[in-house]
Design a protein around this motif. Structure first.
Motif, short mmCIF file in Angstrom:
data_model
loop_
_atom_site.label_atom_id
_atom_site.label_comp_id
_atom_site.label_asym_id
_atom_site.label_seq_id
_atom_site.Cartn_x
_atom_site.Cartn_y
_atom_site.Cartn_z
N SER A 1 -82.85 25.72 -31.01
CA SER A 1 -84.22 26.00 -30.47
C SER A 1 -85.07 24.73 -29.78
O SER A 1 -86.05 24.85 -29.42
N TRP A 2 -84.13 23.74 -29.52
CA TRP A 2 -84.74 22.65 -28.53
C TRP A 2 -84.50 23.10 -27.35
O TRP A 2 -83.46 23.94 -27.08
N PRO A 3 -85.08 22.53 -26.20
CA PRO A 3 -84.80 22.70 -24.77
C PRO A 3 -83.19 22.47 -24.50
O PRO A 3 -82.52 23.19 -23.77
N ASP A 4 -82.67 21.35 -25.31
CA ASP A 4 -81.50 21.11 -25.00
C ASP A 4 -80.33 21.64 -26.11
O ASP A 4 -79.39 20.86 -26.02
N GLU A 5 -80.84 22.79 -26.49
CA GLU A 5 -79.82 23.46 -27.44
C GLU A 5 -78.44 23.29 -26.73
O GLU A 5 -78.43 23.86 -25.64
N GLU A 6 -77.42 23.31 -27.64
CA GLU A 6 -75.88 23.85 -27.14
C GLU A 6 -75.15 24.37 -28.30
O GLU A 6 -75.26 24.06 -29.25
N ILE A 7 -74.56 25.48 -27.75
CA ILE A 7 -73.63 26.32 -28.54
C ILE A 7 -72.14 26.26 -28.12
O ILE A 7 -71.91 26.59 -26.87
N LEU A 8 -71.49 25.99 -29.00
CA LEU A 8 -69.84 26.08 -29.10
C LEU A 8 -69.30 27.10 -29.69
O LEU A 8 -69.56 27.12 -31.00
N HIS A 9 -68.62 27.93 -29.20
CA HIS A 9 -67.68 28.87 -30.11
C HIS A 9 -66.35 28.51 -30.14
O HIS A 9 -65.82 28.31 -29.01
N GLY A 10 -65.66 28.89 -31.21
CA GLY A 10 -64.19 28.50 -31.21
C GLY A 10 -63.69 29.09 -32.35
O GLY A 10 -64.21 30.00 -33.09
N THR A 11 -62.24 28.80 -32.76
CA THR A 11 -61.85 28.84 -33.97
C THR A 11 -61.49 27.68 -34.77
O THR A 11 -61.60 26.47 -34.13
N LEU A 12 -60.85 27.69 -35.82
CA LEU A 12 -60.73 26.44 -36.78
C LEU A 12 -59.50 25.72 -35.53
O LEU A 12 -59.35 24.41 -35.95
N GLU A 13 -58.77 26.40 -34.90
CA GLU A 13 -57.72 25.71 -34.22
C GLU A 13 -58.36 24.88 -32.93
O GLU A 13 -58.05 23.93 -32.72
N THR A 14 -59.56 25.62 -32.50
CA THR A 14 -59.86 24.84 -31.13
C THR A 14 -61.22 24.20 -31.27
O THR A 14 -61.61 23.45 -30.41
N ILE A 15 -62.02 24.21 -32.27
CA ILE A 15 -63.29 23.63 -32.43
C ILE A 15 -63.59 22.01 -32.23
O ILE A 15 -64.25 21.61 -31.71
N VAL A 16 -62.51 21.59 -32.81
CA VAL A 16 -62.66 20.05 -32.86
C VAL A 16 -62.55 19.29 -31.48
O VAL A 16 -63.33 18.53 -31.22
N GLU A 17 -61.63 19.87 -30.59
CA GLU A 17 -61.39 19.61 -29.22
C GLU A 17 -62.80 19.90 -28.53
O GLU A 17 -63.37 18.92 -27.77
N LYS A 18 -63.33 21.03 -28.84
CA LYS A 18 -64.46 21.34 -27.99
C LYS A 18 -65.87 20.41 -28.27
O LYS A 18 -66.59 20.13 -27.62
N VAL A 19 -65.92 20.17 -29.43
CA VAL A 19 -66.95 19.15 -30.11
C VAL A 19 -66.67 18.04 -29.47
O VAL A 19 -67.84 17.37 -29.04
N LYS A 20 -65.65 17.42 -29.42
CA LYS A 20 -65.25 16.26 -28.97
C LYS A 20 -65.65 16.22 -27.46
O LYS A 20 -66.33 15.28 -26.98
N LEU A 21 -65.12 16.96 -26.63
CA LEU A 21 -65.42 17.16 -25.32
C LEU A 21 -67.02 17.25 -25.09
O LEU A 21 -67.47 16.71 -24.09
N ALA A 22 -67.48 17.90 -25.76
CA ALA A 22 -69.09 18.12 -25.56
C ALA A 22 -70.06 16.87 -26.12
O ALA A 22 -71.01 16.72 -25.86
N GLY A 23 -69.18 16.12 -26.95
CA GLY A 23 -69.93 14.55 -27.37
C GLY A 23 -71.04 14.92 -28.47
O GLY A 23 -71.90 14.16 -28.29
N ILE A 24 -70.80 16.02 -29.18
CA ILE A 24 -72.03 16.46 -30.20
C ILE A 24 -71.75 15.38 -31.46
O ILE A 24 -70.65 15.65 -32.10
N ARG A 25 -72.53 14.66 -31.65
CA ARG A 25 -72.18 13.75 -32.94
C ARG A 25 -73.25 13.86 -34.19
O ARG A 25 -72.94 13.40 -35.20
N LYS A 26 -74.34 14.61 -33.75
CA LYS A 26 -75.30 14.84 -34.68
C LYS A 26 -76.27 15.90 -34.31
O LYS A 26 -76.26 16.71 -33.47
#
Ligand code: SAH
Length: 262
Positions: free
Chosen positions: A201-226
């Motif tokens: 709901s913030w202007p810089d909202e980000e959404i990542l979709h994946g599976t348990l196999e792919t999500i760790v890498e996607k979060v790392k690439l997007a740099g989402i830490r909190k």
């Protein structure tokens, strides 16, 4: 004869997930009449403070201890102030409010709570999903990984994962690898859908979709830490479809509608 009340009060208000329009009408009215505001600066959108009367003292609790927060409450209410304690989302989830209530009870200071839109629901809205799909899951588990704050062993993520209900995991995106490990250990197949919603709901909202196999890498690439919700379960993307609701089924009879089947 009624005694005139000179003491003030504290109103705990759910600020909502970020978008300033997602505070309740009641919560925004409390801010409009507040004499003082103590807000959780790390997550509450500061735009909400614009609802206060000009010159209203505001304190960012990110820099304060519990003792300092309640000291402000004692001081203000003893002068008759109405103090708004503004918590992110809904105050009852990871809001550390009970310890404040206990202090206020001891001092006989009156307080009330106005609920808010939790980030868990803002996250579901962002991905446009329903947690409770018929024949997929009728249960939502709200939880977190153990971190510097421990979680009781019986509630360890791997144990909760055994239910394979819909899950929303707070406060854990910084350790996505362990989250996924626990979910797999609990028995979710590697193909289970998972979504990470950062700053819902913030202007810089980000959404990542994946599976348990792919999500760790996607979060790392997007740099989402909190400041992210992790949503897990087949409700996100039911592989084999789901049942339609009984409530709106033309053949189904209920209190408000006669269905076509006897
Ligand atoms: N009471 C809050 C939760 C506070 S704990 C509520 O009801 O939402 C803080 C955690 O909430 C964060 O680590 C993150 O997991 C989640 N969170 C808070 N705001 C968020 C937002 N806008 N988008 C996604 N997650 C958020």
């Amino acid at each position: 004869m009624s005694q005139k009340k000179t003491n003030g009060e504290v109103i705990f208000v759910g600020a909502g997930p970020g978008d300033p329009e997602l505070i309740t009408v009641k919560g925004s009215r409390a801010l409009e009449r507040a004499d003082r505001v103590i807000y959780a600066g790390s997550l509450v959108n500061p735009e909400l403070l614009e609802l206060c009367r000009p010159g209203t003292p505001v304190h960012d609790s990110a820099h304060l201890t519990l003792e300092e927060v309640v000291a402000l409450m004692y001081e203000g209410t003893s002068h008759g102030e109405t103090i708004v304690r503004l918590h992110t989302g809904d105050p009852s989830m990871y809001g550390a409010i009970k310890e404040q209530f206990d202090h206020l009870d001891k001092q006989n200071i009156s307080y009330s709570v106005i609920p808010g839109v939790s980030s868990v629901f803002a996250a579901a809205a962002a991905v446009k999903r329903e947690f409770t799909l018929p024949e997929i899951s009728q249960t939502l588990i709200l939880t977190r990984m153990a971190g510097r704050t421990p979680v009781p062993e019986r509630e360890a993520l791997a144990n909760l994962a055994k239910h394979q209900a819909s899950m929303a995991i707070f406060l854990s995106v910084q350790d996505m690898h362990s989250v996924v490990e626990a979910l797999l250990e609990g028995g979710y197949p590697a193909s289970t859908p998972i979504a990470v919603i950062s700053k819902a709901s913030w202007p810089d909202e980000e959404i990542l979709h994946g599976t348990l196999e792919t999500i760790v890498e996607k979060v790392k690439l997007a740099g989402i830490r909190k400041q992210a919700q992790i949503l897990v379960g087949d409700f996100l993307d039911p592989a084999n479809g789901y049942a339609r609701s009984k409530l709106y089924d033309p053949t189904f009879t209920h209190e408000y509608r006669q269905g076509s089947k006897p």
